[in-house]
Design a protein around this motif. Structure first.
Motif, PDB file in Angstrom:
ATOM      1  N   PHE A 227       3.131  -9.357   7.199  1.00 55.26           N
ATOM      2  CA  PHE A 227       3.022  -9.152   5.759  1.00 55.26           C
ATOM      3  C   PHE A 227       3.623  -7.797   5.420  1.00 55.26           C
ATOM      4  O   PHE A 227       3.563  -6.872   6.230  1.00 55.26           O
ATOM      5  CB  PHE A 227       1.550  -9.182   5.313  1.00 55.26           C
ATOM      6  CG  PHE A 227       1.380  -9.161   3.825  1.00 55.26           C
ATOM      7  CD1 PHE A 227       1.521 -10.305   3.087  1.00 55.26           C
ATOM      8  CD2 PHE A 227       1.085  -7.979   3.169  1.00 55.26           C
ATOM      9  CE1 PHE A 227       1.372 -10.291   1.700  1.00 55.26           C
ATOM     10  CE2 PHE A 227       0.933  -7.946   1.785  1.00 55.26           C
ATOM     11  CZ  PHE A 227       1.081  -9.114   1.056  1.00 55.26           C
ATOM     12  N   LYS A 228       4.205  -7.705   4.245  1.00 53.84           N
ATOM     13  CA  LYS A 228       4.715  -6.416   3.769  1.00 53.84           C
ATOM     14  C   LYS A 228       4.413  -6.291   2.293  1.00 53.84           C
ATOM     15  O   LYS A 228       4.400  -7.278   1.564  1.00 53.84           O
ATOM     16  CB  LYS A 228       6.209  -6.267   4.039  1.00 53.84           C
ATOM     17  CG  LYS A 228       7.060  -7.306   3.347  1.00 53.84           C
ATOM     18  CD  LYS A 228       8.505  -7.205   3.793  1.00 53.84           C
ATOM     19  CE  LYS A 228       9.306  -8.370   3.231  1.00 53.84           C
ATOM     20  NZ  LYS A 228      10.645  -8.427   3.762  1.00 53.84           N
ATOM     21  N   ASN A 229       4.136  -5.064   1.892  1.00 55.99           N
ATOM     22  CA  ASN A 229       3.901  -4.757   0.488  1.00 55.99           C
ATOM     23  C   ASN A 229       4.990  -3.770   0.090  1.00 55.99           C
ATOM     24  O   ASN A 229       4.899  -2.583   0.418  1.00 55.99           O
ATOM     25  CB  ASN A 229       2.504  -4.171   0.282  1.00 55.99           C
ATOM     26  CG  ASN A 229       2.188  -3.950  -1.180  1.00 55.99           C
ATOM     27  OD1 ASN A 229       3.001  -3.412  -1.931  1.00 55.99           O
ATOM     28  ND2 ASN A 229       1.005  -4.360  -1.586  1.00 55.99           N
ATOM     29  N   ILE A 230       6.011  -4.258  -0.562  1.00 54.09           N
ATOM     30  CA  ILE A 230       7.164  -3.436  -0.901  1.00 54.09           C
ATOM     31  C   ILE A 230       6.787  -2.361  -1.912  1.00 54.09           C
ATOM     32  O   ILE A 230       7.237  -1.221  -1.818  1.00 54.09           O
ATOM     33  CB  ILE A 230       8.332  -4.315  -1.392  1.00 54.09           C
ATOM     34  CG1 ILE A 230       8.822  -5.194  -0.234  1.00 54.09           C
ATOM     35  CG2 ILE A 230       9.472  -3.464  -1.941  1.00 54.09           C
ATOM     36  CD1 ILE A 230       9.843  -6.240  -0.605  1.00 54.09           C
ATOM     37  N   GLU A 231       5.933  -2.709  -2.855  1.00 50.96           N
ATOM     38  CA  GLU A 231       5.537  -1.732  -3.880  1.00 50.96           C
ATOM     39  C   GLU A 231       4.758  -0.559  -3.276  1.00 50.96           C
ATOM     40  O   GLU A 231       5.002   0.593  -3.589  1.00 50.96           O
ATOM     41  CB  GLU A 231       4.697  -2.435  -4.945  1.00 50.96           C
ATOM     42  CG  GLU A 231       4.345  -1.557  -6.119  1.00 50.96           C
ATOM     43  CD  GLU A 231       3.621  -2.351  -7.195  1.00 50.96           C
ATOM     44  OE1 GLU A 231       2.472  -1.975  -7.498  1.00 50.96           O
ATOM     45  OE2 GLU A 231       4.196  -3.324  -7.702  1.00 50.96           O
ATOM     46  N   GLU A 232       3.798  -0.867  -2.390  1.00 50.45           N
ATOM     47  CA  GLU A 232       3.017   0.185  -1.749  1.00 50.45           C
ATOM     48  C   GLU A 232       3.693   0.728  -0.484  1.00 50.45           C
ATOM     49  O   GLU A 232       3.207   1.689   0.092  1.00 50.45           O
ATOM     50  CB  GLU A 232       1.614  -0.323  -1.427  1.00 50.45           C
ATOM     51  CG  GLU A 232       0.805  -0.615  -2.665  1.00 50.45           C
ATOM     52  CD  GLU A 232      -0.588  -1.131  -2.346  1.00 50.45           C
ATOM     53  OE1 GLU A 232      -0.939  -1.315  -1.161  1.00 50.45           O
ATOM     54  OE2 GLU A 232      -1.340  -1.351  -3.307  1.00 50.45           O
ATOM     55  N   ARG A 233       4.772   0.082  -0.036  1.00 46.82           N
ATOM     56  CA  ARG A 233       5.625   0.532   1.065  1.00 46.82           C
ATOM     57  C   ARG A 233       4.928   0.551   2.430  1.00 46.82           C
ATOM     58  O   ARG A 233       4.903   1.538   3.124  1.00 46.82           O
ATOM     59  CB  ARG A 233       6.245   1.893   0.742  1.00 46.82           C
ATOM     60  CG  ARG A 233       7.050   1.822  -0.558  1.00 46.82           C
ATOM     61  CD  ARG A 233       8.207   2.712  -0.694  1.00 46.82           C
ATOM     62  NE  ARG A 233       9.078   2.843   0.434  1.00 46.82           N
ATOM     63  CZ  ARG A 233      10.076   2.014   0.755  1.00 46.82           C
ATOM     64  NH1 ARG A 233      10.334   0.964   0.019  1.00 46.82           N
ATOM     65  NH2 ARG A 233      10.833   2.243   1.800  1.00 46.82           N
TER      66      ARG A 233
END
Length: 112
Positions: free
Chosen positions: A32-38
């Motif tokens: 999983f990745k959260n691009i906004e929270e980096r």
């Protein structure tokens, strides 16, 4: 570097971070990745054991960072299920990750 300018849209770039080399095999899959929270979580082998690892991609080098290299922070195995349960994963991927963490499949078999 692997900080604020790192391209989190490219899973292959995330998977290319392989430090510390003496202990890590993989990473095999971006869980999983959260691009906004980096930040990103990946499936790895740590000293031969299946594990999840996390990394933050912010600032100049991100975190963790050791000896000039971006590294992965290994999530303790006792927190793996709680970590997976807190992520919005599709059931097929979730099931593969549970099997990987239980040692039923290898990291190369996670891909669906």
């Amino acid at each position: 570097m692997a900080g604020q300018t790192f391209d989190l849209t490219d899973d292959n770039k995330i998977l290319s971070l392989r430090s510390p080399k003496a202990s890590i095999s993989g990473p095999y899959k971006v869980v999983f990745k959260n691009i906004e929270e980096r930040w990103a979580i990946v499936a790895i082998d740590w000293d031969g054991e299946p594990r999840l690892a996390i990394r933050w991609f912010w600032g100049n080098g991100g975190n963790p960072f050791s000896s000039g290299n971006p590294t992965w922070l290994v999530i303790p195995s006792s927190l793996s299920n709680a970590t997976l349960n807190g992520l919005p994963l599709d059931f097929k991927l979730y099931s593969k990750l549970v099997d990987f963490l239980a040692g039923k499949i290898t990291g190369d078999q996670i891909y669906i």
